[in-house]
Design an enzyme around this catalytic site. Structure first.
Site, PDB file in Angstrom:
ATOM      1  N   ASP A 131      44.646  33.969  36.744  1.00 53.11           N
ATOM      2  CA  ASP A 131      45.577  34.202  37.855  1.00 53.11           C
ATOM      3  C   ASP A 131      45.350  33.115  38.909  1.00 53.11           C
ATOM      4  OD1 ASP A 131      46.675  36.670  36.909  1.00 53.11           O
ATOM      5  OD2 ASP A 131      44.915  37.749  37.660  1.00 53.11           O
ATOM      6  N   HIS A 158      39.761  55.255  33.322  1.00 54.00           N
ATOM      7  CA  HIS A 158      38.728  54.965  32.317  1.00 54.00           C
ATOM      8  C   HIS A 158      37.725  56.119  32.227  1.00 54.00           C
ATOM      9  CE1 HIS A 158      39.373  50.310  32.847  1.00 54.00           C
ATOM     10  NE2 HIS A 158      40.479  50.958  32.515  1.00 54.00           N
ATOM     11  N   HIS A 168      42.209  37.803  37.916  1.00 55.77           N
ATOM     12  CA  HIS A 168      41.620  37.301  36.675  1.00 55.77           C
ATOM     13  C   HIS A 168      41.475  35.793  36.864  1.00 55.77           C
ATOM     14  CE1 HIS A 168      43.378  41.112  34.905  1.00 55.77           C
ATOM     15  NE2 HIS A 168      42.084  41.183  34.680  1.00 55.77           N
TER      16      HIS A 168
HETATM   17  C1  XUL Z   1      41.947  47.302  31.860  1.00 54.39           C
HETATM   18  C2  XUL Z   1      41.679  47.093  33.274  1.00 54.39           C
HETATM   19  C3  XUL Z   1      41.635  45.680  33.740  1.00 54.39           C
HETATM   20  C4  XUL Z   1      40.491  45.392  34.644  1.00 54.39           C
HETATM   21  C5  XUL Z   1      40.342  43.977  35.094  1.00 54.39           C
HETATM   22  O1  XUL Z   1      42.056  48.602  31.478  1.00 54.39           O
HETATM   23  O2  XUL Z   1      41.566  48.043  34.014  1.00 54.39           O
HETATM   24  O3  XUL Z   1      42.827  45.375  34.379  1.00 54.39           O
HETATM   25  O4  XUL Z   1      40.598  46.182  35.796  1.00 54.39           O
HETATM   26  O5  XUL Z   1      40.119  43.097  34.076  1.00 54.39           O
HETATM   27 MN    MN Z   2      40.925  48.331  36.036  1.00 56.54          MN
END
Ligand code: XUL
Ligand code: MN
Length: 347
Positions: A54, A215, A51
């Site tokens: 980070d 996801h 990120h």
């Molecule tokens: C959130 C997620 C995040 C992304 C990066 O569910 O997976 O960690 O991968 O921002």
């Molecule tokens: Mn992720």
């Protein structure tokens, strides 16, 4: 037959966590990012996912010059360890300006903050030596749909993608879809949405997707099919392999730990498409169990990597002739039993 892919693995420093959850605090001592970089190579990982904060802690309060210096410092640290920065993602879900989203916020000031921070993330990515920015659109969604005009929201996301492409002529954008959490209904819930945004952008070649197993499962979809869709469009920038046990909070379980056959099929799709042969990483986004003891817990990462490699063996040793025979005969019952026996290691 082409040469088998030698896979390279990545994870982000947030994957070595201290065990806090919404119901309780940290249970393990913090471990500084700098010390984490030394762990990667011995664990069999070559890539670091980031990120923006980070790389540059406190990024909102620093000047462009200070940001560039800090990014250069991290670049040197990575170089010293022989590591590659895979991507940088703007953390757009923490600041008070993004309580109701970033690019799709109803506040013009909030949208401006999100845009500025995202363009700064691109600069950080370039300074640390990466050409990819991941957009996980955390708060681009709603708790009640009437609170935002969804059509306008999608136009705003599209505009942001174009602004990013204009800001840097080499950067790639990898959109990581997720259907919910932290919002109830997220915009861009599937890879189909992400790839449509890519084709509608100013430079479709530079906009791709990153598919996370959990996801896709939360969207009620098969992660292997989501990956296949992106691969068919040559738009799979990266993956976040993990697992998910049904429709509940985003679990980030170890790869294959909830459903080994679904994991096998993800590896099969990646292998058959030659994913990884152009340098793409096998990214993991797995969370250590809160119950795990230790100063710095990493066994969820090495374990998920090991499961992936065993599944690669399973894909490579699968009898494709037998598969063809059953497919030609339309005997999918026999095909299913053969697959199950192969996965269980019985003859
Ligand atoms: C959130 C997620 C995040 C992304 C990066 O569910 O997976 O960690 O991968 O921002
Ligand atoms: Mn992720």
């Amino acid at each position: 037959m082409s040469k088998p892919t030698t896979y390279r693995f990545s994870f982000g420093p947030w994957n070595i966590s201290e065990g806090a959850d919404p119901f309780g605090p940290e249970v393990r001592p913090a471990f500084p990012h700098e010390e984490k970089y030394a762990l990667y190579k011995p664990m069999g990982f070559d890539g670091v996912q980031f990120h923006d904060d980070d790389v540059v802690p406190g990024v909102d309060d620093l000047t462009p010059d200070q940001i560039a210096k800090q990014a250069a410092k991290v670049k040197t640290m990575l170089g010293n360890q022989g590591l590659v920065p895979e991507f940088v993602a703007p953390r757009l879900w923490f600041a008070p300006q993004t309580i109701d989203g970033g690019y799709t916020s109803n506040s013009a000031k909030g949208r401006q903050y999100a845009k500025d921070r995202t363009l700064r993330t691109i600069d950080i990515a370039r300074e640390v030596g990466s050409k990819a920015v991941v957009l996980w659109l955390a708060r681009e969604g709603t708790y009640i749909r009437e609170s935002k005009n969804a059509r306008v929201a999608y136009e705003r996301i599209q505009q942001t993608i174009n602004d990013m492409l204009d800001h840097d002529k080499e950067i790639e954008i990898w959109i990581e879809p997720k259907p919910n959490e932290p919002t109830d209904m997220a915009f861009v819930p599937t890879i189909g949405h992400a790839i449509t945004l890519a084709y509608a952008s100013r430079d479709p070649k530079r906009v791709k997707g990153l598919i996370e197993t959990a996801h896709a499962l939360l969207a009620g979809l098969d992660p292997a099919d989501e990956m296949a869709f992106a691969l068919a469009h040559d738009k799979l920038g990266s993956v976040h392999l993990n697992d998910q046990n049904g429709l509940k909070y985003d679990q980030d379980k170890n790869f294959g730990a909830a459903n080994l056959r679904v994991a096998f099929n993800q590896v099969r799709v990646l292998e058959e498409a030659g994913y990884g042969s152009k340098g793409e990483f096998i990214g993991l986004d797995v969370k250590a169990m809160r119950t795990q003891k230790g100063k710095c817990v990493t066994s969820h990462l090495t374990g998920s990597r090991e499961i992936f490699m065993h599944l690669v063996d399973k894909v490579r040793s699968w009898d494709k002739k037998l598969e063809k025979q059953f497919v030609d005969a339309r005997d999918y019952e026999a095909l299913e039993l053969a697959i199950m026996k192969h996965l269980m290691g019985v003859k």
